[in-house]
Design a protein around this motif. Structure first.
Motif, PDB file in Angstrom:
ATOM      1  N   ALA A 153       0.829  -1.212   0.000  1.00  0.00           N
ATOM      2  CA  ALA A 153       0.000   0.000   0.000  1.00  0.00           C
ATOM      3  C   ALA A 153       0.863   1.262   0.000  1.00  0.00           C
ATOM      4  CB  ALA A 153      -0.916  -0.011   1.222  1.00  0.00           C
ATOM      5  N   GLY A 154       2.117   1.119   0.436  1.00  0.00           N
ATOM      6  CA  GLY A 154       3.011   2.280   0.509  1.00  0.00           C
ATOM      7  C   GLY A 154       3.496   2.755  -0.852  1.00  0.00           C
ATOM      8  N   ALA A 155       3.286   1.958  -1.892  1.00  0.00           N
ATOM      9  CA  ALA A 155       3.622   2.414  -3.250  1.00  0.00           C
ATOM     10  C   ALA A 155       2.365   3.020  -3.854  1.00  0.00           C
ATOM     11  CB  ALA A 155       4.097   1.245  -4.098  1.00  0.00           C
ATOM     12  N   LYS A 156       2.530   4.135  -4.505  1.00  0.00           N
ATOM     13  CA  LYS A 156       1.374   4.731  -5.192  1.00  0.00           C
ATOM     14  C   LYS A 156       1.413   4.203  -6.627  1.00  0.00           C
ATOM     15  CE  LYS A 156      -0.930   9.205  -5.806  1.00  0.00           C
ATOM     16  NZ  LYS A 156      -2.272   8.787  -5.393  1.00  0.00           N
ATOM     17  N   ALA A 157       0.916   2.987  -6.774  1.00  0.00           N
ATOM     18  CA  ALA A 157       0.992   2.290  -8.061  1.00  0.00           C
ATOM     19  C   ALA A 157      -0.391   2.202  -8.676  1.00  0.00           C
ATOM     20  CB  ALA A 157       1.566   0.891  -7.852  1.00  0.00           C
ATOM     21  N   GLY A 158      -0.432   2.234 -10.005  1.00  0.00           N
ATOM     22  CA  GLY A 158      -1.697   2.190 -10.726  1.00  0.00           C
ATOM     23  C   GLY A 158      -2.574   1.029 -10.271  1.00  0.00           C
ATOM     24  N   GLY A 159      -1.977  -0.157 -10.166  1.00  0.00           N
ATOM     25  CA  GLY A 159      -2.739  -1.353  -9.804  1.00  0.00           C
ATOM     26  C   GLY A 159      -3.455  -1.236  -8.469  1.00  0.00           C
ATOM     27  N   ASN A 160      -2.903  -0.479  -7.531  1.00  0.00           N
ATOM     28  CA  ASN A 160      -3.562  -0.313  -6.227  1.00  0.00           C
ATOM     29  C   ASN A 160      -4.946   0.295  -6.383  1.00  0.00           C
ATOM     30  OD1 ASN A 160      -0.909  -0.751  -5.584  1.00  0.00           O
ATOM     31  ND2 ASN A 160      -0.887   0.669  -3.872  1.00  0.00           N
ATOM     32  N   TYR A 161      -5.116   1.046  -7.446  1.00  0.00           N
ATOM     33  CA  TYR A 161      -6.352   1.807  -7.600  1.00  0.00           C
ATOM     34  C   TYR A 161      -7.497   0.969  -8.149  1.00  0.00           C
ATOM     35  CZ  TYR A 161      -3.907   5.540  -5.586  1.00  0.00           C
ATOM     36  OH  TYR A 161      -3.239   6.285  -4.652  1.00  0.00           O
ATOM     37  N   LEU A 162      -7.245  -0.331  -8.368  1.00  0.00           N
ATOM     38  CA  LEU A 162      -8.361  -1.249  -8.600  1.00  0.00           C
ATOM     39  C   LEU A 162      -9.143  -1.352  -7.297  1.00  0.00           C
ATOM     40  CD1 LEU A 162      -6.542  -3.957 -10.708  1.00  0.00           C
ATOM     41  CD2 LEU A 162      -8.304  -2.361 -11.476  1.00  0.00           C
ATOM     42  N   SER A 163      -8.409  -1.442  -6.187  1.00  0.00           N
ATOM     43  CA  SER A 163      -9.045  -1.452  -4.873  1.00  0.00           C
ATOM     44  C   SER A 163      -9.817  -0.146  -4.660  1.00  0.00           C
ATOM     45  CB  SER A 163      -7.973  -1.639  -3.789  1.00  0.00           C
ATOM     46  OG  SER A 163      -8.432  -1.191  -2.544  1.00  0.00           O
ATOM     47  N   GLY A 164      -9.171   0.970  -4.958  1.00  0.00           N
ATOM     48  CA  GLY A 164      -9.805   2.279  -4.798  1.00  0.00           C
ATOM     49  C   GLY A 164     -11.070   2.410  -5.641  1.00  0.00           C
ATOM     50  N   GLN A 165     -11.019   1.836  -6.850  1.00  0.00           N
ATOM     51  CA  GLN A 165     -12.205   1.931  -7.723  1.00  0.00           C
ATOM     52  C   GLN A 165     -13.375   1.134  -7.163  1.00  0.00           C
ATOM     53  OE1 GLN A 165     -11.407   1.447 -12.085  1.00  0.00           O
ATOM     54  NE2 GLN A 165      -9.271   1.634 -11.428  1.00  0.00           N
ATOM     55  N   LEU A 166     -13.083  -0.053  -6.612  1.00  0.00           N
ATOM     56  CA  LEU A 166     -14.163  -0.850  -6.018  1.00  0.00           C
ATOM     57  C   LEU A 166     -14.819  -0.071  -4.885  1.00  0.00           C
ATOM     58  CD1 LEU A 166     -12.415  -4.357  -5.928  1.00  0.00           C
ATOM     59  CD2 LEU A 166     -14.361  -3.700  -7.361  1.00  0.00           C
ATOM     60  N   VAL A 167     -13.983   0.522  -4.050  1.00  0.00           N
ATOM     61  CA  VAL A 167     -14.490   1.246  -2.879  1.00  0.00           C
ATOM     62  C   VAL A 167     -15.264   2.495  -3.311  1.00  0.00           C
ATOM     63  CG1 VAL A 167     -13.791   2.524  -0.801  1.00  0.00           C
ATOM     64  CG2 VAL A 167     -12.654   0.356  -1.386  1.00  0.00           C
ATOM     65  N   ALA A 168     -14.678   3.283  -4.205  1.00  0.00           N
ATOM     66  CA  ALA A 168     -15.289   4.559  -4.597  1.00  0.00           C
ATOM     67  C   ALA A 168     -16.562   4.341  -5.413  1.00  0.00           C
ATOM     68  CB  ALA A 168     -14.295   5.397  -5.386  1.00  0.00           C
ATOM     69  N   ARG A 169     -16.531   3.378  -6.331  1.00  0.00           N
ATOM     70  CA  ARG A 169     -17.697   3.174  -7.201  1.00  0.00           C
ATOM     71  C   ARG A 169     -18.869   2.570  -6.429  1.00  0.00           C
ATOM     72  NH1 ARG A 169     -16.253   3.914 -12.691  1.00  0.00           N
ATOM     73  NH2 ARG A 169     -18.129   2.832 -13.342  1.00  0.00           N
ATOM     74  N   GLU A 170     -18.557   1.688  -5.493  1.00  0.00           N
ATOM     75  CA  GLU A 170     -19.631   1.139  -4.654  1.00  0.00           C
ATOM     76  C   GLU A 170     -20.298   2.274  -3.857  1.00  0.00           C
ATOM     77  OE1 GLU A 170     -19.958  -2.594  -1.689  1.00  0.00           O
ATOM     78  OE2 GLU A 170     -18.742  -0.974  -0.907  1.00  0.00           O
ATOM     79  N   ALA A 171     -19.443   3.131  -3.274  1.00  0.00           N
ATOM     80  CA  ALA A 171     -19.970   4.240  -2.466  1.00  0.00           C
ATOM     81  C   ALA A 171     -20.872   5.147  -3.305  1.00  0.00           C
ATOM     82  CB  ALA A 171     -18.816   5.035  -1.855  1.00  0.00           C
TER      83      ALA A 171
END
Ligand code: PMP
Length: 305
Positions: A153-171
């Motif tokens: 999680a400490g890397a700001k990598a593109g792939g991490n934002y698959l997690s972010g998209q699940l969270v943000a889009r669900e919300a």
């Protein structure tokens, strides 16, 4: 989004439309990019890029975690950031440096070149107009953040934002302004693209870097300003129910700046409005840009520096 005219790509400024990449680029298939989000603010001494060097250092750290060779130095990247803001005639801007595995070979371990781009455009409040004052309604996501021994999680990598998209889009689908994720431990982690602060009895509590979060530069800014002002700050593991018990709650990040949260899962937080400590933190933070908060650490890096 209105696209700006110019973008920096692989060493030079080009027209926006010419900064393209091949569909077989590694990053597109495997999420192998690292990036930053940086803001440039107007200040009484002219436009300044907030903590530019710190952000680009984190970009290099993210690349290092993924063993991605960076073809430019920190100084060159800082210069590219300044150049693209100036070339587009911007004063207030959001900057997006990105480094990604480009075209070359095939497969996860392929030796690919690292391509680098920096875009800059005008961006208002990330979570919507008026949210810095009114706050947002948030929910706890049904999706957890990744476990620490899976994706760093400490890397700001593109792939991490698959997690972010699940969270943000669900919300958003459920009608909330933003989602908050728990870590795989079940304890609180962070927002889809923001760190979290809870207020208890006049003290700021924030989740620790071990809670599957990005060690935010805004988070660090708030911790530093608060401690300098004598406000206690505690970095600690926090269980979900503390979201329902705290006096005040806010999210922070370069894009979200300092966004109050007025409810979580339909339960009102505190008075249901931005609380006094949240407003004080906002004042200290935004005061850096109107000169009312002294820039004691050289965080305002002049655009024409
Ligand atoms: N967490 C996540 C997942 C983020 O994407 C961001 C935004 N970069 C943050 C936290 C806040 O980080 P910063 O304050 O450095 O922008």
């Amino acid at each position: 989004m209105q696209y700006p005219e110019w973008i920096w790509h692989n060493g030079s400024i080009k027209p926006w439309a010419e900064a393209t990449t091949h569909v077989m680029s590694h990053a597109l298939h495997y999420g192998s990019s690292v990036f930053e989000g940086i803001r440039c603010y107007r200040t009484p001494n002219g436009p300044a890029i907030f903590r530019l060097t710190e952000h680009n250092r984190r970009l290099f750290a993210s690349a290092r975690i993924y063993d991605m060779a960076m073809p430019y130095s920190l100084e060159q990247l800082n210069a590219a950031c300044r150049e693209v803001v100036l070339k587009n005639g911007l004063e207030q801007a959001y900057l997006r440096p990105v480094a990604y595995r480009g075209l070359g070979g095939f497969g996860l371990s392929a030796e690919t070149p690292t391509d680098v781009a920096v875009a800059a455009w005008h961006m208002g409040p990330y979570l919507g107009e008026g949210v810095l004052e009114a706050g947002i309604d948030a929910c706890v996501s049904s999706w957890q953040r990744f476990a620490p021994n899976t994706i760093p999680a400490g890397a700001k990598a593109g792939g991490n934002y698959l997690s972010g998209q699940l969270v943000a889009r669900e919300a958003r689908r459920l009608g909330f302004g933003e989602g908050i994720a728990l870590a795989s431990t079940g304890l609180l982690s962070e927002g889809a693209g923001e760190n979290l602060f809870l207020v208890f009895d006049g003290a700021l509590h924030t989740t620790p870097v071990s809670a599957a979060l990005l060690n935010g530069i805004t988070r660090n800014t708030i911790i530093t300003l608060a401690r300098d002002a004598g406000i206690p700050v505690v970095e600690r593991d926090l269980p979900r129910e503390y979201l329902y018990l705290c006096d005040e709650l806010f999210m922070c990040g370069t894009a979200a700046e300092i966004t109050p949260i007025r409810s979580v899962d339909g339960r009102q937080v505190g008075s249901g409005e931005a609380g006094p400590l949240t407003r004080r933190v906002q004042q200290m933070f935004f005061g850096l840009f109107d000169g009312t908060t002294p820039d004691r650490y050289g965080w305002l890096e002049p655009l024409e520096g």
